[in-house]
Design an enzyme around this catalytic site. Structure first.
Site, PDB file in Angstrom:
ATOM      1  N   THR A  47       0.805  -1.223   0.000  1.00  0.00           N
ATOM      2  CA  THR A  47       0.000   0.000   0.000  1.00  0.00           C
ATOM      3  C   THR A  47       0.839   1.275   0.000  1.00  0.00           C
ATOM      4  O   THR A  47       0.292   2.366  -0.052  1.00  0.00           O
ATOM      5  CB  THR A  47      -0.951  -0.005   1.213  1.00  0.00           C
ATOM      6  OG1 THR A  47      -0.156  -0.195   2.395  1.00  0.00           O
ATOM      7  CG2 THR A  47      -1.946  -1.152   1.119  1.00  0.00           C
ATOM      8  N   ASP A 223       7.370  -7.423   9.280  1.00  0.00           N
ATOM      9  CA  ASP A 223       6.832  -8.780   9.122  1.00  0.00           C
ATOM     10  C   ASP A 223       7.955  -9.814   9.113  1.00  0.00           C
ATOM     11  O   ASP A 223       7.836 -10.889   9.719  1.00  0.00           O
ATOM     12  CB  ASP A 223       6.032  -8.874   7.817  1.00  0.00           C
ATOM     13  CG  ASP A 223       4.891  -7.862   7.767  1.00  0.00           C
ATOM     14  OD1 ASP A 223       4.318  -7.574   8.831  1.00  0.00           O
ATOM     15  OD2 ASP A 223       4.598  -7.355   6.675  1.00  0.00           O
TER      16      ASP A 223
END
Ligand code: ATP
Ligand code: PLP
Ligand code: MG
Ligand code: NA
Ligand code: MG
Length: 297
Positions: A47, A223
């Protein structure tokens, strides 16, 4: 604890680039895990790009997949890993998944990256904060917030190392035995702060790792950090310090390679968001050289 495990990883998928499952599945496989990914979204790209397209999985669709696995008795996992979650209904279903997996394996470890935002910016709906506080933190085995997320979860401001340690204690008393603040900018230094509450009676073992800051902006590194912490903590369940040293050292080698590759191709790494060179760094993931040492408090 063994050196292998089976991880259910509920995270984002991007067609191009490495965030969410794309930055977690491969490294966990390299570390010897069976990894079963559920893609909470499928987007063209992350994004941070000017636009993105794609689909979002809802809570009912997640539960459908769990029921499919259950019908074939395929719900035996050693670990559940979750990252970015975009809605209360999806997060509530994740909580049902935790219960379901623990009914099959009571020893299931839930590694939760409570993704809420970064650097003062919230990127999930406000209502998610209280669900994480009241329902998710209590069932997590390991929590990997960044500085801003710790502040949102505890209501404490983190401006000193002591604040970070106090916040870890607050989070321990709510549930998780392992808390890692994956990045915090404190007095001009980039730190990872770890805290392991080994027993109910004793105070937690706490440490920091100072990370050399690279003048570039990366996505997918949060992540990846959580995935590596899961992986190395399974090999060293009683030594969070060692697990964090290995995770941070791997990541630094990967980031240096990423910056060098961009420079070689004629890009200025300080001006754009960089896609990590994950596949090219497989040796550093499998066999990291510890370059970043932990310091005990
Ligand atoms: P979350 O994804 O949960 O928001 P986060 O904000 O901690 O976590 P990052 O900011 O990507 O995620 O940081 C994770 C790790 O990535 C850090 O611990 C550090 O090792 C590494 N890292 C990220 N950016 C840099 C950088 N510019 N220089 C050096 N290391 C970095
Ligand atoms: N998931 C998606 C779909 C994203 O677009 C992003 C970042 O843009 C992330 C996850 C988070 O990546 P990071 O590990 O850098 O926090
Ligand atoms: Mg960050
Ligand atoms: Na994090
Ligand atoms: Mg993040």
């Amino acid at each position: 604890p063994s050196d292998t495990g089976r991880v259910l990883s509920i995270q984002s998928h991007t067609v191009q680039g490495y965030v969410g499952n794309k930055s977690s599945v491969f490294p966990l496989q390299l570390l010897g895990f069976d990894v079963d990914p559920i893609n909470s979204v499928q987007f063209s790209n992350h994004t941070g790009y000017p636009t993105f397209r794609g689909q979002v999985l809802d809570g009912k669709q997640l539960w459908d997949l769990i029921e499919g696995l259950e019908a074939n008795q395929l719900l035996h996992y050693t670990h559940l890993l979750t990252g970015y979650i975009g809605s209360v209904s999806f997060l509530d279903t994740v909580l049902q998944v935790v219960d379901k997996l623990r009914s099959v394996n009571p020893d299931l470890l839930y590694v939760c990256d409570p993704v809420l935002g970064d650097e003062g910016k919230l990127y999930v709906p406000q209502e998610l904060i209280s669900v994480y506080q009241q329902k998710v933190v209590p069932v997590a085995s390991m929590l990997t917030p960044n500085q801003f997320e710790v502040e949102l979860l505890t209501g404490l401001r983190i401006t000193s190392e002591q604040d970070g340690l106090t916040a870890c204690n607050t989070l321990h008393s709510a549930g998780p035995r392992k808390v890692v603040i994956t990045s915090a900018l404190i007095e001009g230094k980039l730190l990872l702060i770890g805290s392991h509450k080994k027993t109910e009676e004793q105070p937690p073992e706490q440490f920091k790792i100072e990370i050399p800051k690279i003048p570039a902006y990366f996505t997918g590194t949060g992540d990846l950090t959580t995935a590596l912490l899961l992986g190395w903590s399974n090999k060293y369940p009683d030594n969070l310090e060692k697990a964090a040293e290995l995770a941070v050292s791997s990541l630094q080698a990967l980031l240096r390679r990423t910056v060098e590759d961009y420079k070689r191709a004629g890009f200025d790494p300080s001006t754009s968001s960089l896609e990590i060179r994950l596949i090219q760094s497989q040796d550093e993931i499998r066999n990291p050289t510890v370059t970043c040492k932990a310091v005990k408090y």
